[in-house]
Scaffold this motif. Sequence first.
Motif, PDB file in Angstrom:
ATOM      1  N   LEU A   1      54.444  59.552  44.988  1.00 48.00           N
ATOM      2  CA  LEU A   1      53.243  58.409  45.069  1.00 48.00           C
ATOM      3  C   LEU A   1      53.774  57.964  46.346  1.00 48.00           C
ATOM      4  CD1 LEU A   1      50.794  56.880  44.077  1.00 48.00           C
ATOM      5  CD2 LEU A   1      52.297  55.187  43.762  1.00 48.00           C
ATOM      6  N   LEU A   2      52.604  58.038  47.478  1.00 49.02           N
ATOM      7  CA  LEU A   2      52.768  57.491  48.750  1.00 49.02           C
ATOM      8  C   LEU A   2      51.900  56.468  49.036  1.00 49.02           C
ATOM      9  CD1 LEU A   2      52.536  60.766  50.853  1.00 49.02           C
ATOM     10  CD2 LEU A   2      54.460  59.798  49.924  1.00 49.02           C
TER      11      LEU A   2
ATOM     12  N   ARG B   1      43.486  51.234  36.075  1.00 50.45           N
ATOM     13  CA  ARG B   1      42.422  52.230  35.949  1.00 50.45           C
ATOM     14  C   ARG B   1      42.980  53.309  35.374  1.00 50.45           C
ATOM     15  NH1 ARG B   1      41.210  51.889  41.967  1.00 50.45           N
ATOM     16  NH2 ARG B   1      42.123  54.173  41.851  1.00 50.45           N
ATOM     17  N   GLY B   2      44.382  53.328  34.994  1.00 46.44           N
ATOM     18  CA  GLY B   2      45.072  54.542  34.426  1.00 46.44           C
ATOM     19  C   GLY B   2      45.332  55.684  35.615  1.00 46.44           C
ATOM     20  N   ALA B   3      45.159  55.293  36.833  1.00 44.17           N
ATOM     21  CA  ALA B   3      45.370  56.491  37.862  1.00 44.17           C
ATOM     22  C   ALA B   3      46.830  56.612  38.318  1.00 44.17           C
ATOM     23  CB  ALA B   3      44.470  56.177  38.912  1.00 44.17           C
ATOM     24  N   LEU B   4      47.703  55.727  37.815  1.00 43.29           N
ATOM     25  CA  LEU B   4      49.150  56.035  38.089  1.00 43.29           C
ATOM     26  C   LEU B   4      49.762  57.102  37.384  1.00 43.29           C
ATOM     27  CD1 LEU B   4      50.399  52.396  39.293  1.00 43.29           C
ATOM     28  CD2 LEU B   4      49.684  54.364  40.715  1.00 43.29           C
ATOM     29  N   PRO B   5      50.248  58.254  37.872  1.00 43.81           N
ATOM     30  CA  PRO B   5      50.721  59.140  36.959  1.00 43.81           C
ATOM     31  C   PRO B   5      52.234  58.814  37.077  1.00 43.81           C
ATOM     32  CG  PRO B   5      50.442  59.867  39.002  1.00 43.81           C
ATOM     33  CD  PRO B   5      49.882  58.882  39.196  1.00 43.81           C
ATOM     34  N   ASP B   6      53.145  59.515  36.140  1.00 40.40           N
ATOM     35  CA  ASP B   6      54.435  59.476  35.954  1.00 40.40           C
ATOM     36  C   ASP B   6      54.776  60.435  37.173  1.00 40.40           C
ATOM     37  OD1 ASP B   6      57.258  60.464  35.697  1.00 40.40           O
ATOM     38  OD2 ASP B   6      56.899  60.345  33.330  1.00 40.40           O
TER      39      ASP B   6
END
Length: 134
Positions: free
Chosen positions: A43-44, A59-64
């Motif tokens: 993640l940048l 929003r559920g848009a941060l993945p592992d």
Amino acid sequence: TGDRMSVGPMALNVVWPSARVPDVASNEASVVLVVENGSSSALLTGDAESDVLDVIADRGALPDVDVLKVGHHGSVGAVDETALDALRPERAVISVGAGNRFGHPRPETLAILQSRGIAIERTDEEGDVVMMPP
């Protein structure tokens, strides 16, 4: 948000900003990207801090991810538990100048990363940090 592009074997997915940002000079205007290269991801964050990351997480848009580029040079509030719970990075990279007048990265930010066992790499101590997929 939602823009996708490929650069060689890498996929870049824009997860922020989700709408026009009123103040393009603010940290909240930073483009936040999820970069995937095979089984590796990062993640940048640019200068986006935890307030932005928390909205993306909601929003559920941060993945592992494997690697987190810590926002705003590791300032206070650069990361928090909500974002780290979603991201679960193994490594954190902090891009920061040595001896900067702001005291970045801040001890509070380093402490939250260390409390989670996240390996920290800093440009003020190590120079350029290069990430290579396994």
